[in-house]
Design a protein around this motif. Structure first.
Motif, PDB file in Angstrom:
ATOM      1  N   ILE A  23       0.843  -1.196   0.000  1.00  0.00           N
ATOM      2  CA  ILE A  23       0.000   0.000   0.000  1.00  0.00           C
ATOM      3  C   ILE A  23       0.873   1.240   0.000  1.00  0.00           C
ATOM      4  N   GLU A  24       0.317   2.313  -0.556  1.00  0.00           N
ATOM      5  CA  GLU A  24       0.925   3.638  -0.475  1.00  0.00           C
ATOM      6  C   GLU A  24      -0.130   4.560   0.119  1.00  0.00           C
ATOM      7  N   THR A  25       0.255   5.349   1.108  1.00  0.00           N
ATOM      8  CA  THR A  25      -0.684   6.285   1.711  1.00  0.00           C
ATOM      9  C   THR A  25      -0.114   7.695   1.709  1.00  0.00           C
ATOM     10  N   SER A  26      -1.018   8.654   1.600  1.00  0.00           N
ATOM     11  CA  SER A  26      -0.672  10.065   1.700  1.00  0.00           C
ATOM     12  C   SER A  26      -1.913  10.771   2.232  1.00  0.00           C
ATOM     13  N   GLY A  27      -1.832  11.243   3.465  1.00  0.00           N
ATOM     14  CA  GLY A  27      -3.028  11.804   4.080  1.00  0.00           C
ATOM     15  C   GLY A  27      -4.085  10.717   4.166  1.00  0.00           C
ATOM     16  N   HIS A  28      -5.260  10.975   3.633  1.00  0.00           N
ATOM     17  CA  HIS A  28      -6.328   9.980   3.619  1.00  0.00           C
ATOM     18  C   HIS A  28      -6.453   9.289   2.269  1.00  0.00           C
ATOM     19  N   GLU A  29      -5.465   9.458   1.414  1.00  0.00           N
ATOM     20  CA  GLU A  29      -5.445   8.742   0.141  1.00  0.00           C
ATOM     21  C   GLU A  29      -4.688   7.436   0.329  1.00  0.00           C
ATOM     22  N   ILE A  30      -5.134   6.399  -0.384  1.00  0.00           N
ATOM     23  CA  ILE A  30      -4.495   5.095  -0.284  1.00  0.00           C
ATOM     24  C   ILE A  30      -4.534   4.411  -1.647  1.00  0.00           C
ATOM     25  N   LYS A  31      -3.449   3.766  -1.970  1.00  0.00           N
ATOM     26  CA  LYS A  31      -3.372   2.983  -3.200  1.00  0.00           C
ATOM     27  C   LYS A  31      -2.934   1.580  -2.799  1.00  0.00           C
ATOM     28  N   VAL A  32      -3.670   0.589  -3.257  1.00  0.00           N
ATOM     29  CA  VAL A  32      -3.385  -0.802  -2.908  1.00  0.00           C
ATOM     30  C   VAL A  32      -2.861  -1.513  -4.147  1.00  0.00           C
ATOM     31  N   PHE A  52     -14.434  -8.950  -2.338  1.00  0.00           N
ATOM     32  CA  PHE A  52     -13.534  -8.238  -1.433  1.00  0.00           C
ATOM     33  C   PHE A  52     -12.249  -7.825  -2.155  1.00  0.00           C
ATOM     34  N   LEU A  53     -11.637  -8.746  -2.881  1.00  0.00           N
ATOM     35  CA  LEU A  53     -10.372  -8.439  -3.559  1.00  0.00           C
ATOM     36  C   LEU A  53     -10.549  -7.348  -4.623  1.00  0.00           C
ATOM     37  N   ARG A  54     -11.667  -7.383  -5.354  1.00  0.00           N
ATOM     38  CA  ARG A  54     -11.944  -6.321  -6.332  1.00  0.00           C
ATOM     39  C   ARG A  54     -12.128  -4.974  -5.623  1.00  0.00           C
ATOM     40  N   SER A  55     -12.867  -4.993  -4.523  1.00  0.00           N
ATOM     41  CA  SER A  55     -13.094  -3.756  -3.774  1.00  0.00           C
ATOM     42  C   SER A  55     -11.793  -3.219  -3.190  1.00  0.00           C
ATOM     43  N   LEU A  56     -10.984  -4.110  -2.627  1.00  0.00           N
ATOM     44  CA  LEU A  56      -9.700  -3.710  -2.061  1.00  0.00           C
ATOM     45  C   LEU A  56      -8.829  -3.036  -3.118  1.00  0.00           C
ATOM     46  N   ALA A  57      -8.800  -3.604  -4.315  1.00  0.00           N
ATOM     47  CA  ALA A  57      -7.971  -3.050  -5.391  1.00  0.00           C
ATOM     48  C   ALA A  57      -8.490  -1.697  -5.881  1.00  0.00           C
ATOM     49  N   SER A  58      -9.766  -1.414  -5.649  1.00  0.00           N
ATOM     50  CA  SER A  58     -10.365  -0.191  -6.196  1.00  0.00           C
ATOM     51  C   SER A  58     -10.319   1.007  -5.253  1.00  0.00           C
ATOM     52  N   ILE A  59      -9.957   0.800  -3.983  1.00  0.00           N
ATOM     53  CA  ILE A  59     -10.046   1.917  -3.040  1.00  0.00           C
ATOM     54  C   ILE A  59      -9.002   2.988  -3.336  1.00  0.00           C
ATOM     55  N   SER A  60      -9.403   4.241  -3.096  1.00  0.00           N
ATOM     56  CA  SER A  60      -8.488   5.363  -3.360  1.00  0.00           C
ATOM     57  C   SER A  60      -8.358   6.308  -2.171  1.00  0.00           C
ATOM     58  N   ASP A  91     -13.906   4.389  -3.464  1.00  0.00           N
ATOM     59  CA  ASP A  91     -13.199   4.306  -4.744  1.00  0.00           C
ATOM     60  C   ASP A  91     -13.060   5.717  -5.320  1.00  0.00           C
ATOM     61  N   LYS A  92     -12.518   5.832  -6.525  1.00  0.00           N
ATOM     62  CA  LYS A  92     -12.272   7.147  -7.137  1.00  0.00           C
ATOM     63  C   LYS A  92     -13.559   7.928  -7.391  1.00  0.00           C
ATOM     64  N   SER A  93     -14.693   7.219  -7.512  1.00  0.00           N
ATOM     65  CA  SER A  93     -15.989   7.870  -7.714  1.00  0.00           C
ATOM     66  C   SER A  93     -16.662   8.219  -6.390  1.00  0.00           C
ATOM     67  N   SER A  94     -15.919   8.054  -5.287  1.00  0.00           N
ATOM     68  CA  SER A  94     -16.412   8.298  -3.922  1.00  0.00           C
ATOM     69  C   SER A  94     -17.562   7.368  -3.527  1.00  0.00           C
ATOM     70  N   GLN A  95     -17.589   6.189  -4.129  1.00  0.00           N
ATOM     71  CA  GLN A  95     -18.551   5.166  -3.725  1.00  0.00           C
ATOM     72  C   GLN A  95     -17.931   4.345  -2.601  1.00  0.00           C
ATOM     73  N   PRO A  96     -18.674   4.112  -1.504  1.00  0.00           N
ATOM     74  CA  PRO A  96     -18.107   3.304  -0.414  1.00  0.00           C
ATOM     75  C   PRO A  96     -17.899   1.865  -0.863  1.00  0.00           C
ATOM     76  N   TYR A 139      -9.998   7.181   2.177  1.00  0.00           N
ATOM     77  CA  TYR A 139     -10.805   6.697   3.296  1.00  0.00           C
ATOM     78  C   TYR A 139     -11.170   7.839   4.221  1.00  0.00           C
ATOM     79  N   LYS A 140     -12.144   7.551   5.071  1.00  0.00           N
ATOM     80  CA  LYS A 140     -12.596   8.528   6.059  1.00  0.00           C
ATOM     81  C   LYS A 140     -12.757   7.817   7.388  1.00  0.00           C
TER      82      LYS A 140
END
Length: 140
Positions: free
Chosen positions: A73-82, A103-111, A125-130, A113-114
């Protein structure tokens, strides 16, 4: 007098090095978390899906409910890339295998968090969908 100037110079130098960056995301995420929902659906009760950010810096490891996985993972502030997850290849019962793939598809799509109340985090994700909601497990 020279000693006072030297001390003031040291204090000024150290003060100038203070960080103004956002909260350290690695410390916010640290610990073991249980996935409570994936794409808005509660996880199966007989399957415990986990995310552990405390094992290795810049890595998430855990259980899909059937197999063990890890991903960079890479994080910067509340941004995350898996990064691409690697995992064991045990056979799973059909409903848990299906949940694992979602789960694996969702994990790969997150950008990003809050942080939420009650020690929960929602990943979007990038479209701000939980995509994932996790709750911190109590440490013993």
């Amino acid at each position: 007098m020279k000693l006072k100037i030297a001390i003031l110079a040291c204090v000024a130098a150290l003060t100038g090095c203070q960080s103004l960056s956002p909260p350290n995301s690695a410390s916010e995420l640290s610990g073991v978390w249980q996935v409570k929902s994936i794409d808005g659906n509660s996880t199966l009760q007989r399957s415990i899906v986990t995310m552990d950010f405390s094992q290795v810096v810049s890595k998430v490891v855990g259980s899909t409910g059937c197999n063990q996985y890890s991903a960079l993972i890479e994080t910067s502030g509340h941004e995350i890339k898996v990064g691409q997850a690697v995992m064991t290849k045990m056979a799973c019962v059909p409903d848990i295998a299906s949940q694992e793939q979602v789960f694996l598809r969702s994990l790969a799509s997150i950008s990003h968090y809050k942080m939420m109340p009650e020690q929960q985090i929602t990943f979007y994700d990038k479209s701000s969908q939980p995509r994932l909601v996790i709750k911190q497990l109590k440490s013993e």
